[in-house]
Design a protein around this motif. Structure first.
Motif, short mmCIF file in Angstrom:
data_model
loop_
_atom_site.label_atom_id
_atom_site.label_comp_id
_atom_site.label_asym_id
_atom_site.label_seq_id
_atom_site.Cartn_x
_atom_site.Cartn_y
_atom_site.Cartn_z
N LEU A 51 -14.45 -5.79 9.81
CA LEU A 51 -14.53 -4.87 8.68
C LEU A 51 -15.41 -5.47 7.59
N TYR B 64 -16.76 0.04 8.73
CA TYR B 64 -16.42 -0.54 10.02
C TYR B 64 -17.69 -0.68 10.84
N ALA C 115 -10.70 -5.27 -2.47
CA ALA C 115 -11.63 -6.28 -1.94
C ALA C 115 -11.30 -7.59 -2.65
N PRO C 116 -11.71 -8.72 -2.08
CA PRO C 116 -11.35 -9.99 -2.72
C PRO C 116 -12.04 -10.18 -4.07
N GLY D 120 -8.26 -4.79 -6.96
CA GLY D 120 -7.83 -4.70 -5.57
C GLY D 120 -8.89 -4.02 -4.73
N ASP E 6 -5.39 -8.65 8.61
CA ASP E 6 -5.81 -9.61 7.59
C ASP E 6 -5.17 -10.96 7.90
#
Ligand code: MCA
Ligand code: AMP
Length: 511
Positions: free
Chosen positions: A405, A414, A269-270, A267, A386
């Protein structure tokens, strides 16, 4: 917008676990540390709570801590929960400017700066299993679930980090949802190698252990070789995608190393579908990807039983309501055009539930962050920033962000914060900061700068780039510093006059 609901405060949940599993190891022995039982940790936290009260911390006071991850800082966190003060951790590598901002905003009663300072308050572990400590009794500290337990700072589009106050009830409710979804019990052994000043390491990983009686193999930092060696005999590991990239670089990260593992989660981040498949091929385990935010805690997870879909962050966790809201003309700041089979239209992920925060520290709820409830009297929906699509099985696929982001190695950067620092430099006219795809970090921070008209013409682009990186280093934590600075004559703009970052990403990232 209720935080915590009917659940007890986290400190009560942990207290009940200590009663039940006091003899179990909270932390397994390491080369430098004897094993620490739940009962031992709790006694040590009593001693540390007395130390905190001696330096003036009481219920509701902010306790700002800038210190490396350590067992002592874990004990200080438990002590802070006991005292009822608000645990406000700052990255150990935060610069004076970043640290100063948090101190100015949080107005702490107590500041612990550095490992030494934490150890001074916490003291050594009380001797032996029978060593007893008189628990301190701060007045009026019976914790209701709504009492704020922690505050984490997160930047935003404004560029100035804001505090997210998180109640003890929200922490307990979210930990319970994860424990339920991931089947955590006191028999689990979790390899804990995440930093503990973010929600992932502090609330997700620690929350699953502390609320079940599970044991941890504790590492003060992530090192791929050490983590691979620690996997045999353990049952769970939680990481960010960059951790998995590094683990895959270790030939010994394989089925044999993972033979006792029942759960790998990812988790922050993708995790790419390719990454998901590589890990599965190597270890025989399909990673459970989950998604959340500091402001909302964890929102979705792929299931333990049932398909774990690569590229999807799964289904809403128990107690989380999730919908896709209107985009209201927001263009994605970042978009991923990987096709998603069988999925509906893109919308803004909007959520509500027991762990969703109410407002940033010292501010009122900003209307732009919240969507109105469908019926009067119901809680509003928090707009996460998101962008996602839901497939016909109800799985969420994140396809981009409306917020500007960058996520590098699981850490949020940021652009507005970095741009504000670089634009103060006298040699630049303007700067845009973008994230470019990177195999190891997910995204890497890149700046595109226009030189100021007044600047000495003899200065080369490379010299200007170096000056900007130096300026960034003095004010910003190292992971926010641009890895590369490109100097251009002007920045591309869209019809609204805004810098066209998608165009910059195409120019400098090739995609
Ligand atoms: C370190 N460096 C980085 C990063 N980390 N650069 C870009 N992105 C990063 N994340 C740089 C340092 O500044 C330094 O650069 C060089 O890499 C080596 O530093 P070192 O400290 O040795 O790095 P490391 O120990 O290898 O750390 C990399 C890491 C770490 C292990 C991937 O960043 C990490 O543990 N990340 C996990 C973050 C995390 O827990 N995120 C959760 C956020 P130089 O040499 O130039 O100074 S919570 C969240 O997002 C939500 C709620 C959620 O859903 O979980
Ligand atoms: P933070 O501000 O540190 O709480 O980070 C929250 C943000 O991290 C979310 O709003 C998402 O953009 C991102 N995030 C967290 N988990 C995932 C995930 N599994 N996949 C993609 N993005 C994620």
């Amino acid at each position: 917008m209720t935080q915590g609901g009917a659940t007890p405060h986290l400190v009560e949940v942990i207290g009940a676990v200590v009663e039940r599993f006091g003899d179990r190891l909270l932390v397994e022995p390491t080369a430098d540390l004897e094993g620490l039982t739940y009962a031992g940790a709790w006694r040590w936290a009593d001693q540390a709570a007395a130390g905190l009260m001696r330096v003036g911390a009481g219920p509701g006071d902010r306790l700002v801590v800038r210190a490396p991850k350590s067992i002592e800082s874990l004990i200080a966190y438990l002590a802070c929960l006991k005292v009822g003060a608000i645990w406000t951790p700052v990255a150990p590598g935060a610069t004076s400017a970043e640290f100063g901002h948090v101190i100015g905003d949080a107005e702490p009663r107590v500041v612990l700066d550095g490992h030494r300072s934490v150890c001074d308050v916490v003291g050594g572990a009380p001797a032996g299993p029978d060593g007893s400590v008189d628990p301190p009794r701060p007045a009026g500290t019976t914790p209701g679930p709504e009492r704020i337990a922690a505050m984490l700072y997160t930047s935003g589009t404004t560029g100035r980090p804001k505090g997210v106050p998180i109640s003890g009830g929200a922490l307990a409710a979210n930990a319970a949802a994860l424990v339920d979804a991931w089947g955590f019990t006191e028999r689990d052994v979790l390899v804990h190698a995440l930093p503990t000043h973010h929600a992932h390491g502090l609330f997700v990983a620690l929350g699953c252990a502390l609320t079940t009686g599970a044991s941890m193999r504790w590492f003060d930092r992530f090192d791929a070789t050490t983590v691979v060696e620690a996997l045999p005999g353990a049952s769970a590991f939680m990481g960010v995608p960059t951790h998995y990239v590094r683990l895959l670089g270790q030939p010994r990260f394989n089925r044999a190393a993972c033979r006792t593992m029942r759960l790998l989660t990812s988790g922050s981040a993708p995790l790419s579908a390719v990454g998901f498949r590589r890990i599965a091929d190597r270890t025989g385990i399909e990673v459970v990807e989950r998604y959340g935010m500091t402001e909302t805690l964890m929102l979705t997870s792929n299931p333990l039983a049932g398909p774990r879909k690569p590229g999807s962050v799964g289904l809403p966790l128990p107690g989380v309501e999730l919908r896709l809201g209107a985009l209201d003309g927001v263009a994605p700041a970042e978009a991923d055009d990987t096709p998603v089979d069988d999925a509906g239209p893109v919308g803004m992920v909007e959520v509500r539930g027991a762990a969703v925060f109410e407002h940033y520290w010292g501010r009122t709820a900003a209307p732009a962050d919240w969507a109105r409830p469908d019926r009067p009297g119901e809680p509003a929906w928090f707009r996460t920033g998101d962008l996602g699509r839901l497939d016909s099985d109800g799985y969420l696929h994140l396809v981009g962000r409306a917020k500007d982001l960058i996520i590098s190695g699981g850490l949020n950067v940021y652009p507005a914060e970095v741009e504000a620092v670089l634009e103060r430099h006298p040699d630049v006219e303007e700067v845009a900061v973008i994230g470019l795809s990177d195999d190891q970090w997910g995204q890497r921070v890149t700046a595109v700068a226009v030189r100021s008209a007044t600047m000495d013409t003899g200065t080369s682009d490379a010299e200007l780039a170096e000056r900007l990186v130096d300026a960034a280093r003095s004010d910003l934590s190292a992971y926010k510093v641009p890895r590369r600075v490109h100097v251009v004559d002007s920045l591309p703009r869209n019809t609204m006059g805004k810098v066209d970052k998608a165009e910059l990403r195409r120019t400098f990232g090739g995609g």
